[in-house]
Design a protein around this motif. Structure first.
Motif, PDB file in Angstrom:
ATOM      1  N   LEU A 151       0.825  -1.211   0.000  1.00  0.00           N
ATOM      2  CA  LEU A 151       0.000   0.000   0.000  1.00  0.00           C
ATOM      3  C   LEU A 151       0.860   1.262   0.000  1.00  0.00           C
ATOM      4  CD1 LEU A 151      -2.789  -1.116   2.469  1.00  0.00           C
ATOM      5  CD2 LEU A 151      -3.000  -0.791  -0.001  1.00  0.00           C
ATOM      6  N   PHE A 152       1.955   1.245   0.734  1.00  0.00           N
ATOM      7  CA  PHE A 152       2.865   2.385   0.771  1.00  0.00           C
ATOM      8  C   PHE A 152       3.478   2.620  -0.609  1.00  0.00           C
ATOM      9  CE2 PHE A 152       7.004   4.327   1.705  1.00  0.00           C
ATOM     10  CZ  PHE A 152       6.588   5.420   2.436  1.00  0.00           C
ATOM     11  N   THR A 153       3.843   1.539  -1.291  1.00  0.00           N
ATOM     12  CA  THR A 153       4.419   1.652  -2.626  1.00  0.00           C
ATOM     13  C   THR A 153       3.403   2.202  -3.621  1.00  0.00           C
ATOM     14  OG1 THR A 153       5.862  -0.220  -2.129  1.00  0.00           O
ATOM     15  CG2 THR A 153       5.611   0.377  -4.444  1.00  0.00           C
ATOM     16  N   ILE A 154       2.157   1.759  -3.521  1.00  0.00           N
ATOM     17  CA  ILE A 154       1.102   2.282  -4.395  1.00  0.00           C
ATOM     18  C   ILE A 154       0.932   3.782  -4.176  1.00  0.00           C
ATOM     19  CG2 ILE A 154      -1.391   2.244  -4.819  1.00  0.00           C
ATOM     20  CD1 ILE A 154      -1.256  -0.795  -4.338  1.00  0.00           C
ATOM     21  N   LEU A 155       0.958   4.211  -2.927  1.00  0.00           N
ATOM     22  CA  LEU A 155       0.880   5.644  -2.632  1.00  0.00           C
ATOM     23  C   LEU A 155       2.060   6.399  -3.240  1.00  0.00           C
ATOM     24  CD1 LEU A 155      -0.265   5.879   1.082  1.00  0.00           C
ATOM     25  CD2 LEU A 155      -1.409   6.858  -0.892  1.00  0.00           C
ATOM     26  N   ALA A 156       3.249   5.854  -3.119  1.00  0.00           N
ATOM     27  CA  ALA A 156       4.443   6.539  -3.611  1.00  0.00           C
ATOM     28  C   ALA A 156       4.447   6.639  -5.131  1.00  0.00           C
ATOM     29  CB  ALA A 156       5.701   5.811  -3.126  1.00  0.00           C
ATOM     30  N   VAL A 157       3.949   5.611  -5.808  1.00  0.00           N
ATOM     31  CA  VAL A 157       4.002   5.590  -7.267  1.00  0.00           C
ATOM     32  C   VAL A 157       2.884   6.420  -7.886  1.00  0.00           C
ATOM     33  CG1 VAL A 157       3.798   4.083  -9.293  1.00  0.00           C
ATOM     34  CG2 VAL A 157       5.207   3.387  -7.362  1.00  0.00           C
ATOM     35  N   PHE A 158       1.657   6.276  -7.377  1.00  0.00           N
ATOM     36  CA  PHE A 158       0.502   6.872  -8.036  1.00  0.00           C
ATOM     37  C   PHE A 158      -0.003   8.161  -7.392  1.00  0.00           C
ATOM     38  CE2 PHE A 158       0.138   2.323  -9.155  1.00  0.00           C
ATOM     39  CZ  PHE A 158       0.269   2.468 -10.532  1.00  0.00           C
ATOM     40  N   GLY A 159       0.479   8.507  -6.223  1.00  0.00           N
ATOM     41  CA  GLY A 159      -0.033   9.691  -5.548  1.00  0.00           C
ATOM     42  C   GLY A 159       0.886  10.880  -5.697  1.00  0.00           C
ATOM     43  N   ASP A 160       0.303  12.060  -5.649  1.00  0.00           N
ATOM     44  CA  ASP A 160       1.152  13.251  -5.591  1.00  0.00           C
ATOM     45  C   ASP A 160       1.618  13.435  -4.143  1.00  0.00           C
ATOM     46  OD1 ASP A 160      -1.215  14.007  -4.472  1.00  0.00           O
ATOM     47  OD2 ASP A 160      -1.499  15.810  -5.670  1.00  0.00           O
ATOM     48  N   LEU A 161       2.347  14.507  -3.878  1.00  0.00           N
ATOM     49  CA  LEU A 161       2.957  14.678  -2.562  1.00  0.00           C
ATOM     50  C   LEU A 161       1.917  14.798  -1.453  1.00  0.00           C
ATOM     51  CD1 LEU A 161       5.550  14.996  -0.944  1.00  0.00           C
ATOM     52  CD2 LEU A 161       5.422  17.456  -1.362  1.00  0.00           C
ATOM     53  N   PHE A 162       0.851  15.545  -1.701  1.00  0.00           N
ATOM     54  CA  PHE A 162      -0.178  15.740  -0.684  1.00  0.00           C
ATOM     55  C   PHE A 162      -0.871  14.414  -0.333  1.00  0.00           C
ATOM     56  CE2 PHE A 162      -4.584  16.903   0.498  1.00  0.00           C
ATOM     57  CZ  PHE A 162      -4.301  17.626   1.647  1.00  0.00           C
ATOM     58  N   ILE A 163      -1.261  13.669  -1.355  1.00  0.00           N
ATOM     59  CA  ILE A 163      -1.918  12.369  -1.129  1.00  0.00           C
ATOM     60  C   ILE A 163      -0.946  11.387  -0.488  1.00  0.00           C
ATOM     61  CG2 ILE A 163      -3.004  10.402  -2.297  1.00  0.00           C
ATOM     62  CD1 ILE A 163      -4.742  12.918  -2.093  1.00  0.00           C
ATOM     63  N   PHE A 164       0.320  11.462  -0.883  1.00  0.00           N
ATOM     64  CA  PHE A 164       1.327  10.574  -0.291  1.00  0.00           C
ATOM     65  C   PHE A 164       1.464  10.831   1.205  1.00  0.00           C
ATOM     66  CE2 PHE A 164       5.800   9.839   0.905  1.00  0.00           C
ATOM     67  CZ  PHE A 164       5.845   8.472   0.716  1.00  0.00           C
ATOM     68  N   ILE A 165       1.519  12.092   1.594  1.00  0.00           N
ATOM     69  CA  ILE A 165       1.665  12.424   3.014  1.00  0.00           C
ATOM     70  C   ILE A 165       0.420  12.019   3.796  1.00  0.00           C
ATOM     71  CG2 ILE A 165       1.870  14.337   4.654  1.00  0.00           C
ATOM     72  CD1 ILE A 165       3.684  15.702   2.555  1.00  0.00           C
ATOM     73  N   LEU A 166      -0.756  12.386   3.295  1.00  0.00           N
ATOM     74  CA  LEU A 166      -1.991  12.010   3.993  1.00  0.00           C
ATOM     75  C   LEU A 166      -2.188  10.495   4.021  1.00  0.00           C
ATOM     76  CD1 LEU A 166      -4.633  14.658   2.865  1.00  0.00           C
ATOM     77  CD2 LEU A 166      -3.411  14.495   5.033  1.00  0.00           C
ATOM     78  N   GLY A 167      -1.902   9.846   2.916  1.00  0.00           N
ATOM     79  CA  GLY A 167      -2.048   8.389   2.857  1.00  0.00           C
ATOM     80  C   GLY A 167      -1.098   7.668   3.792  1.00  0.00           C
TER      81      GLY A 167
END
Length: 62
Positions: A24-40
């Motif tokens: 799940l962390f990898t999915i956030l890092a690959v597909f999310g922008d910085l804001f979504i990555f931090i919140l996720g």
């Protein structure tokens, strides 16, 4: 009416939870922008920590 019996399923090994967290962390890092990555990331940490805290007392210390 038929009676159904529910059996208590065993707990998954902690390695499964670690692998799920990393995926799940990898999915956030690959597909999310910085804001979504931090919140996720905060959401993932809170979710997995709460799950660990709720199930840590079931270890059978009684």
């Amino acid at each position: 009416m038929s009676e159904t019996t529910h059996t208590k399923s065993g707990s998954l090994p902690s390695a499964v939870y670690i692998i799920a967290f990393i995926i799940l962390f990898t999915i956030l890092a690959v597909f999310g922008d910085l804001f979504i990555f931090i919140l996720g990331t905060i959401g993932l940490i809170v979710t997995f920590a709460a799950f660990y805290r709720d199930n840590s007392h079931d270890a059978g210390h009684h």
